[in-house]
Design a protein around this motif. Structure first.
Motif, mmCIF file in Angstrom:
data_model
loop_
_atom_site.group_PDB
_atom_site.id
_atom_site.type_symbol
_atom_site.label_atom_id
_atom_site.label_comp_id
_atom_site.label_asym_id
_atom_site.label_seq_id
_atom_site.Cartn_x
_atom_site.Cartn_y
_atom_site.Cartn_z
ATOM 1 N N ALA A 28 48.181 38.382 52.638
ATOM 2 C CA ALA A 28 46.733 38.519 52.466
ATOM 3 C C ALA A 28 46.367 39.966 52.136
ATOM 4 C CB ALA A 28 46.001 38.049 53.714
ATOM 5 N N GLY A 29 47.056 40.904 52.758
ATOM 6 C CA GLY A 29 46.819 42.317 52.470
ATOM 7 C C GLY A 29 47.186 42.683 51.042
ATOM 8 N N PHE A 30 48.311 42.154 50.564
ATOM 9 C CA PHE A 30 48.720 42.399 49.183
ATOM 10 C C PHE A 30 47.694 41.800 48.231
ATOM 11 C CE2 PHE A 30 51.673 40.935 45.596
ATOM 12 C CZ PHE A 30 51.495 42.101 44.865
ATOM 13 N N SER A 31 47.300 40.563 48.508
ATOM 14 C CA SER A 31 46.303 39.903 47.662
ATOM 15 C C SER A 31 45.004 40.708 47.635
ATOM 16 C CB SER A 31 46.044 38.486 48.174
ATOM 17 O OG SER A 31 45.080 37.843 47.373
ATOM 18 N N ALA A 32 44.555 41.158 48.777
ATOM 19 C CA ALA A 32 43.318 41.944 48.846
ATOM 20 C C ALA A 32 43.453 43.270 48.106
ATOM 21 C CB ALA A 32 42.926 42.183 50.300
ATOM 22 N N ALA A 33 44.626 43.895 48.188
ATOM 23 C CA ALA A 33 44.852 45.174 47.513
ATOM 24 C C ALA A 33 44.736 45.042 46.000
ATOM 25 C CB ALA A 33 46.223 45.741 47.892
ATOM 26 N N MET A 133 52.176 43.515 38.906
ATOM 27 C CA MET A 133 52.015 43.241 40.336
ATOM 28 C C MET A 133 50.862 42.270 40.582
ATOM 29 S SD MET A 133 52.811 46.793 42.272
ATOM 30 C CE MET A 133 54.481 47.418 42.358
ATOM 31 N N CYS A 134 49.779 42.438 39.850
ATOM 32 C CA CYS A 134 48.658 41.498 39.955
ATOM 33 C C CYS A 134 49.119 40.090 39.577
ATOM 34 C CB CYS A 134 47.510 41.924 39.047
ATOM 35 S SG CYS A 134 46.629 43.415 39.559
ATOM 36 N N LEU A 135 49.828 39.970 38.468
ATOM 37 C CA LEU A 135 50.317 38.660 38.021
ATOM 38 C C LEU A 135 51.205 38.017 39.075
ATOM 39 C CD1 LEU A 135 51.209 39.477 34.307
ATOM 40 C CD2 LEU A 135 49.174 38.280 35.153
ATOM 41 N N GLY A 136 52.104 38.808 39.660
ATOM 42 C CA GLY A 136 52.981 38.280 40.703
ATOM 43 C C GLY A 136 52.197 37.762 41.893
ATOM 44 N N TRP A 138 49.022 36.669 41.903
ATOM 45 C CA TRP A 138 48.270 35.470 41.536
ATOM 46 C C TRP A 138 49.172 34.258 41.357
ATOM 47 C CZ3 TRP A 138 45.849 39.036 37.452
ATOM 48 C CH2 TRP A 138 44.850 39.823 38.033
ATOM 49 N N ILE A 139 50.335 34.467 40.778
ATOM 50 C CA ILE A 139 51.258 33.332 40.617
ATOM 51 C C ILE A 139 51.688 32.826 41.990
ATOM 52 C CG2 ILE A 139 53.588 32.659 39.888
ATOM 53 C CD1 ILE A 139 53.146 34.492 37.427
ATOM 54 N N ALA A 140 52.150 33.729 42.835
ATOM 55 C CA ALA A 140 52.647 33.324 44.154
ATOM 56 C C ALA A 140 51.569 32.669 45.001
ATOM 57 C CB ALA A 140 53.219 34.537 44.889
ATOM 58 N N PHE A 141 50.444 33.313 45.142
ATOM 59 C CA PHE A 141 49.456 32.836 46.096
ATOM 60 C C PHE A 141 48.596 31.715 45.531
ATOM 61 C CE2 PHE A 141 50.106 37.385 47.514
ATOM 62 C CZ PHE A 141 51.166 37.033 48.339
#
Length: 165
Positions: A28-33, A133-136, A138-141
């Motif tokens: 969640a922290g990575f996604s928020a970042a 990094m953004c793409l990774g 969005w794909i994962a989550f």
């Protein structure tokens, strides 16, 4: 949804925060970042994000629109981005962001010298790494949300929880 969420718990908070406490909050922290610290222009960011949302099929992600400083992309932007190959209205960097997102998600082994020549002429190393990094994320989550059905129970104004896939 294929995950059992205890009665009275918010599904998003439960899955992303409580179910796997050693991983979920970090994810969640990575996604928020990605949203809080991206330096990419909003249209480039949203072109890539919406392309991944389309590829993933995540209902939540398809409905969401990133807002920065009170601004969002216009209502027809998703359709423009979906037709990036033939669009005459998307700016070159926006079109490249959509193309990179789609190819990264569906044929990453096919990113060839021709593509990289065009991409590298428009984007710096920092922007390449940031967008990747953004793409990774969005794909994962987005896929996590979609395959578990979490995207069907999380609510945004344009999304009705429980709608069929």
């Amino acid at each position: 949804m294929i995950i059992d969420v205890p009665a009275g718990k918010d599904p998003l908070t439960y899955v992303w925060g409580e179910l796997v406490p050693g991983i979920g909050p970090a994810a969640a922290g990575f996604s928020a970042a990605v949203y809080a610290h991206s330096t990419l222009a909003l249209r480039e960011f949203e072109a890539a994000r919406l392309t991944i949302a389309r590829v993933n099929g995540c209902l939540f992600c398809l409905d969401y629109r990133t807002e920065r400083d009170g601004e969002r992309v216009d209502a027809g932007f998703f359709e423009e981005v979906s037709g990036w190959r033939t669009s005459t209205t998307l700016e070159p960097r926006v079109r490249l962001a959509a193309e990179y997102a789609e190819r990264f998600a569906t044929e990453h082994h096919g990113l060839d010298e021709e593509f990289w020549g065009r991409f590298r002429a428009a984007y710096s190393d920092r922007e390449l790494v940031e967008l990747t990094m953004c793409l990774g994320s969005w794909i994962a989550f987005g896929r996590l949300n979609r395959v578990t059905g979490l995207d069907e129970v999380c609510s945004l104004p344009a999304h009705v929880p429980g709608a069929s896939r």
